[in-house]
Design an enzyme around this catalytic site. Structure first.
Site, mmCIF file in Angstrom:
data_model
loop_
_atom_site.group_PDB
_atom_site.id
_atom_site.type_symbol
_atom_site.label_atom_id
_atom_site.label_comp_id
_atom_site.label_asym_id
_atom_site.label_seq_id
_atom_site.Cartn_x
_atom_site.Cartn_y
_atom_site.Cartn_z
ATOM 1 N N LYS A 143 -26.534 -19.157 -8.686
ATOM 2 C CA LYS A 143 -26.795 -19.621 -7.309
ATOM 3 C C LYS A 143 -27.761 -18.678 -6.600
ATOM 4 O O LYS A 143 -28.726 -19.116 -5.971
ATOM 5 C CB LYS A 143 -25.473 -19.682 -6.526
ATOM 6 C CG LYS A 143 -25.656 -19.794 -5.018
ATOM 7 C CD LYS A 143 -24.337 -19.893 -4.288
ATOM 8 C CE LYS A 143 -23.685 -18.590 -3.906
ATOM 9 N NZ LYS A 143 -24.357 -17.830 -2.836
ATOM 10 N N ASN A 144 -27.488 -17.373 -6.711
ATOM 11 C CA ASN A 144 -28.273 -16.423 -5.918
ATOM 12 C C ASN A 144 -29.667 -16.154 -6.489
ATOM 13 O O ASN A 144 -30.492 -15.504 -5.847
ATOM 14 C CB ASN A 144 -27.494 -15.118 -5.723
ATOM 15 C CG ASN A 144 -26.321 -15.318 -4.770
ATOM 16 O OD1 ASN A 144 -26.228 -16.363 -4.114
ATOM 17 N ND2 ASN A 144 -25.436 -14.342 -4.695
ATOM 18 N N ARG A 168 -26.998 -19.144 5.574
ATOM 19 C CA ARG A 168 -27.805 -17.992 5.934
ATOM 20 C C ARG A 168 -29.026 -17.807 5.042
ATOM 21 O O ARG A 168 -30.080 -17.371 5.489
ATOM 22 C CB ARG A 168 -26.898 -16.780 5.735
ATOM 23 C CG ARG A 168 -26.724 -15.951 6.882
ATOM 24 C CD ARG A 168 -26.071 -14.681 6.497
ATOM 25 N NE ARG A 168 -26.807 -13.616 7.117
ATOM 26 C CZ ARG A 168 -27.813 -13.030 6.552
ATOM 27 N NH1 ARG A 168 -28.194 -13.361 5.346
ATOM 28 N NH2 ARG A 168 -28.456 -12.086 7.208
ATOM 29 N N CYS A 207 -21.537 -13.541 9.889
ATOM 30 C CA CYS A 207 -20.825 -14.580 9.144
ATOM 31 C C CYS A 207 -19.468 -14.007 8.779
ATOM 32 O O CYS A 207 -19.090 -12.946 9.284
ATOM 33 C CB CYS A 207 -21.610 -14.998 7.904
ATOM 34 S SG CYS A 207 -21.646 -13.734 6.648
ATOM 35 N N ARG A 223 -24.749 -9.562 9.698
ATOM 36 C CA ARG A 223 -25.731 -9.555 8.598
ATOM 37 C C ARG A 223 -27.117 -9.710 9.201
ATOM 38 O O ARG A 223 -27.719 -10.786 9.149
ATOM 39 C CB ARG A 223 -25.425 -10.671 7.596
ATOM 40 C CG ARG A 223 -24.166 -10.384 6.803
ATOM 41 C CD ARG A 223 -23.811 -11.518 5.898
ATOM 42 N NE ARG A 223 -24.681 -11.622 4.736
ATOM 43 C CZ ARG A 223 -24.602 -12.607 3.846
ATOM 44 N NH1 ARG A 223 -23.703 -13.552 4.002
ATOM 45 N NH2 ARG A 223 -25.412 -12.657 2.815
ATOM 46 N N ASP A 235 -19.743 -8.930 -5.049
ATOM 47 C CA ASP A 235 -19.257 -10.298 -5.278
ATOM 48 C C ASP A 235 -18.136 -10.357 -6.318
ATOM 49 O O ASP A 235 -17.459 -11.367 -6.445
ATOM 50 C CB ASP A 235 -20.420 -11.200 -5.725
ATOM 51 C CG ASP A 235 -21.508 -11.277 -4.666
ATOM 52 O OD1 ASP A 235 -21.254 -11.817 -3.600
ATOM 53 O OD2 ASP A 235 -22.609 -10.760 -4.917
ATOM 54 N N ARG A 248 -19.121 -24.104 -2.810
ATOM 55 C CA ARG A 248 -20.427 -23.509 -2.494
ATOM 56 C C ARG A 248 -20.889 -22.604 -3.633
ATOM 57 O O ARG A 248 -22.080 -22.367 -3.791
ATOM 58 C CB ARG A 248 -20.346 -22.679 -1.204
ATOM 59 C CG ARG A 248 -20.127 -23.502 0.033
ATOM 60 C CD ARG A 248 -20.141 -22.620 1.246
ATOM 61 N NE ARG A 248 -21.357 -21.823 1.278
ATOM 62 C CZ ARG A 248 -21.551 -20.761 2.041
ATOM 63 N NH1 ARG A 248 -20.608 -20.364 2.866
ATOM 64 N NH2 ARG A 248 -22.680 -20.105 2.015
HETATM 65 N N1 EPU Z 1 -28.766 -5.583 5.787
HETATM 66 C C1 EPU Z 1 -29.262 -5.116 6.995
HETATM 67 N N2 EPU Z 1 -30.474 -5.578 7.422
HETATM 68 C C2 EPU Z 1 -31.214 -6.466 6.708
HETATM 69 C C3 EPU Z 1 -30.703 -6.947 5.466
HETATM 70 C C4 EPU Z 1 -29.471 -6.477 5.024
HETATM 71 O O1 EPU Z 1 -28.623 -4.321 7.670
HETATM 72 O O2 EPU Z 1 -32.312 -6.837 7.154
HETATM 73 C C5 EPU Z 1 -27.447 -5.123 5.317
HETATM 74 C C6 EPU Z 1 -26.426 -6.302 5.293
HETATM 75 O O3 EPU Z 1 -25.852 -6.489 6.572
HETATM 76 C C7 EPU Z 1 -25.440 -5.864 4.262
HETATM 77 C C8 EPU Z 1 -26.297 -5.072 3.260
HETATM 78 O O4 EPU Z 1 -27.512 -4.729 3.944
HETATM 79 O O5 EPU Z 1 -24.475 -5.014 4.804
HETATM 80 C C9 EPU Z 1 -26.625 -5.826 1.987
HETATM 81 O O6 EPU Z 1 -27.258 -7.057 2.306
HETATM 82 P P1 EPU Z 1 -28.319 -7.768 1.326
HETATM 83 O O7 EPU Z 1 -29.521 -8.083 2.144
HETATM 84 O O8 EPU Z 1 -28.492 -6.966 0.095
HETATM 85 O O9 EPU Z 1 -27.542 -9.098 0.956
HETATM 86 P P2 EPU Z 1 -28.031 -10.571 1.133
HETATM 87 O O10 EPU Z 1 -29.402 -10.753 0.610
HETATM 88 O O11 EPU Z 1 -27.739 -11.026 2.513
HETATM 89 C C10 EPU Z 1 -27.236 -11.298 -1.265
HETATM 90 C C11 EPU Z 1 -26.362 -12.387 -1.819
HETATM 91 C C12 EPU Z 1 -24.904 -12.087 -1.514
HETATM 92 C C13 EPU Z 1 -24.558 -10.754 -2.164
HETATM 93 C C14 EPU Z 1 -25.493 -9.659 -1.607
HETATM 94 C C15 EPU Z 1 -25.275 -8.298 -2.226
HETATM 95 C C16 EPU Z 1 -27.763 -14.348 -1.782
HETATM 96 C C17 EPU Z 1 -28.071 -15.680 -1.196
HETATM 97 N N3 EPU Z 1 -26.742 -13.666 -1.250
HETATM 98 O O12 EPU Z 1 -27.017 -11.322 0.161
HETATM 99 O O13 EPU Z 1 -24.129 -13.111 -2.126
HETATM 100 O O14 EPU Z 1 -23.220 -10.431 -1.880
HETATM 101 O O15 EPU Z 1 -26.873 -10.045 -1.843
HETATM 102 O O16 EPU Z 1 -25.490 -8.340 -3.589
HETATM 103 O O17 EPU Z 1 -28.410 -13.920 -2.715
HETATM 104 C C18 EPU Z 1 -22.415 -14.745 -2.229
HETATM 105 O O18 EPU Z 1 -23.009 -15.258 -3.175
HETATM 106 O O19 EPU Z 1 -21.246 -15.080 -1.910
HETATM 107 C C19 EPU Z 1 -23.082 -13.694 -1.441
HETATM 108 C C20 EPU Z 1 -22.678 -13.347 -0.225
#
Ligand code: EPU
Length: 442
Positions: free
Chosen positions: A28-29, A101, A125, A130, A315, A413
């Site tokens: 998915k990701n 998101r 969320c 986030r 995850d 999801r």
């Molecule tokens: N963060 C910031 N500012 C930003 C971006 C991130 O402070 O601009 C912080 C976030 O708040 C969080 C941390 O950095 O505390 C990590 O966030 P990251 O950006 O790495 O995660 P993401 O891209 O929002 C993806 C996956 C998540 C997975 C995380 C970590 C997708 C669509 N989502 O989220 O997957 O947990 O990376 O590996 O790829 C899920 O599949 O259930 C899921 C939540």
């Protein structure tokens, strides 16, 4: 015949070992950013191994609102024609953005191809705050201007195009790396993303961009270098297997003291989890795209700390916590195990429902202290996020009795054909008979 209403709960009758084979779906990701990246090159792309999940369907809808034509070739293959991308309105609709998101991932490609994009800030969320400040700051370094708009929206504008930049991420954010990578393929000159996320899903996105013609070096390393401006062509591409789904089924089998084989997976993507399962007493045997597991009747407890790849994945944290609730502790002086959650501020959504099933867990900020108990008990639980809900499924599979899990929408999801796959491993699952919806008024 009117459509069947989606079923929102299942009953799991646990307490017996899972055995058998399970095929792992596409990631998915990885699929979500790759769907966004189809916007980078006009024309017809074909994507295979896109998991048939609610999140992917919503993301396809986001693309459609931007003028993209979508055609299913099979439940997991799609033809995506981005020729008609509407650059006059390069903005994902707020309703879809608030449902998912990850729609912010269209920002990089839209900014590159259309010179501007606008999003409503996605806000927090169920996992906590986030923000997307790293994404926005990176776009600014690439020459874009941020203009605050109405209703908490922001316009990101680069009328003269993007320029190469040396960007250091304060944290190796997956989403920020992906968005900046997609924008950078359009920039004039070279972009370096330092402290980039090294998750396999980011690498898969980079490989997709490279297949389209982008010049990218350092995928999977700390610094990624992108030489912008290459001409991009639409391509046919196969998405990597879902490492989070794979790890979840390994934990499900392990927690029941069962044995089984995962097929269509990538063992190299879950090395840290495999180490933990090995320390917990499981026997593992990996082939090029298979993992066989034989679990002991009771797992040994192993503490973990989540972190950016290659550390233990956040995850996988809820499914491992489920395993720890009834594991055996070797050290009599310390009758508990610690889980440290370093990625998200609220990723312990599974704790309260696990406690209601009899688990002994205490949370102090980002640490959870798990004191194993002999067995969890039957009950009714629900959870507000995908991975926590899977933690409850894994826990329920060991409970001698029936656990009802509601909020199946979250599981849909993230886990393709969950009930079918679990039944294939011998799990006893009951679900309510589908209710026929009244025919909608015309
Ligand atoms: N963060 C910031 N500012 C930003 C971006 C991130 O402070 O601009 C912080 C976030 O708040 C969080 C941390 O950095 O505390 C990590 O966030 P990251 O950006 O790495 O995660 P993401 O891209 O929002 C993806 C996956 C998540 C997975 C995380 C970590 C997708 C669509 N989502 O989220 O997957 O947990 O990376 O590996 O790829 C899920 O599949 O259930 C899921 C939540």
């Amino acid at each position: 015949m009117p459509p069947a209403a989606p079923v929102d709960w299942i009953d799991i009758r646990g307490g017996h070992p899972l055995r058998g084979e399970v095929a792992i779906s596409g990631s998915k990701n990885a699929a979500l950013p790759i769907l966004a990246a189809t916007l980078c090159a006009p024309g017809r792309h074909i994507l295979h191994n896109v998991p048939d999940l609610l999140d992917c369907r919503v993301f396809l809808q986001v693309l459609e609102t931007l003028g993209v034509e979508i055609e299913p070739l099979s439940p997991t293959s799609w033809r995506i024609d981005t020729t008609g991308l509407r650059c006059d309105h390069p903005q994902p609709p707020q309703e879809l953005l608030s449902r998912m998101r990850a729609s912010v991932l269209v920002m990089g490609p839209l900014l590159g191809r259309c010179g501007r994009t606008q999003v409503t800030m996605p806000g927090g969320c169920s996992l906590g705050e986030r923000p997307i400040n790293f994404h926005l700051a990176g776009f600014q370094q690439q020459g874009a201007q941020l203009v605050p708009g109405p209703d908490d929206s922001v316009m990101v504008d680069a009328p003269d195009g993007l320029i190469g930049a040396d960007i250091s991420l304060p944290f190796a954010s997956v989403g920020a790396t992906e968005n900046l990578l997609m924008a950078a393929v359009f920039a004039r000159g070279t972009t370096i993303i330092r402290n980039a996320a090294r998750e396999p899903e980011v690498t898969d996105l980079g490989e997709f961009l490279r297949a389209m013609g982008a010049e990218i070096e350092g995928l999977g390393e700390r610094d990624i270098t992108i030489h912008g401006g290459a001409e991009l062509q639409p391509v046919e591409y196969r998405i990597i297997p879902d490492r989070i789904e794979a790890g979840s089924y390994l934990c499900a089998i392990a927690n029941t003291g069962g044995s089984g084989k995962l097929t269509h997976c990538e063992p190299a993507h879950i090395e840290r989890l495999l180490e933990v399962l090995d320390q917990a007493g499981c026997t593992l045997d990996c082939g090029p795209d298979t993992i066989s597991i034989q679990a002991p009747p009771v797992l040994q407890s192993v503490g973990i700390a989540t972190g950016p790849y290659p550390a233990f994945a956040t995850d996988h944290q809820p499914v491992w916590m489920a395993c720890l609730t009834t594991a055996e502790i070797a050290d009599a002086d310390r009758p508990f195990e610690i889980i440290l959650e370093n990625l998200f501020e609220r990723r312990f959504n599974q704790v309260e429902p696990l406690i209601s099933l009899g688990a002994d867990i205490e949370v102090l900020s980002r640490a959870a202290c798990v004191r194993p108990v002999k067995a969890l008990r039957p009950g009714v639980v629900s959870c507000p996020d995908i991975r926590a809900a899977m933690g409850l499924v894994v826990a329920a599979l060991r409970v001698p009795g029936t656990v009802r899990i509601s909020g199946m929408l979250h599981l849909r999801r993230g886990y393709e054909r969950l009930e079918e796959k679990l039944r294939g491993l011998g799990a006893a699952i009951e679900e309510p008979a589908p209710v026929r919806l009244a025919t909608a008024a015309r």
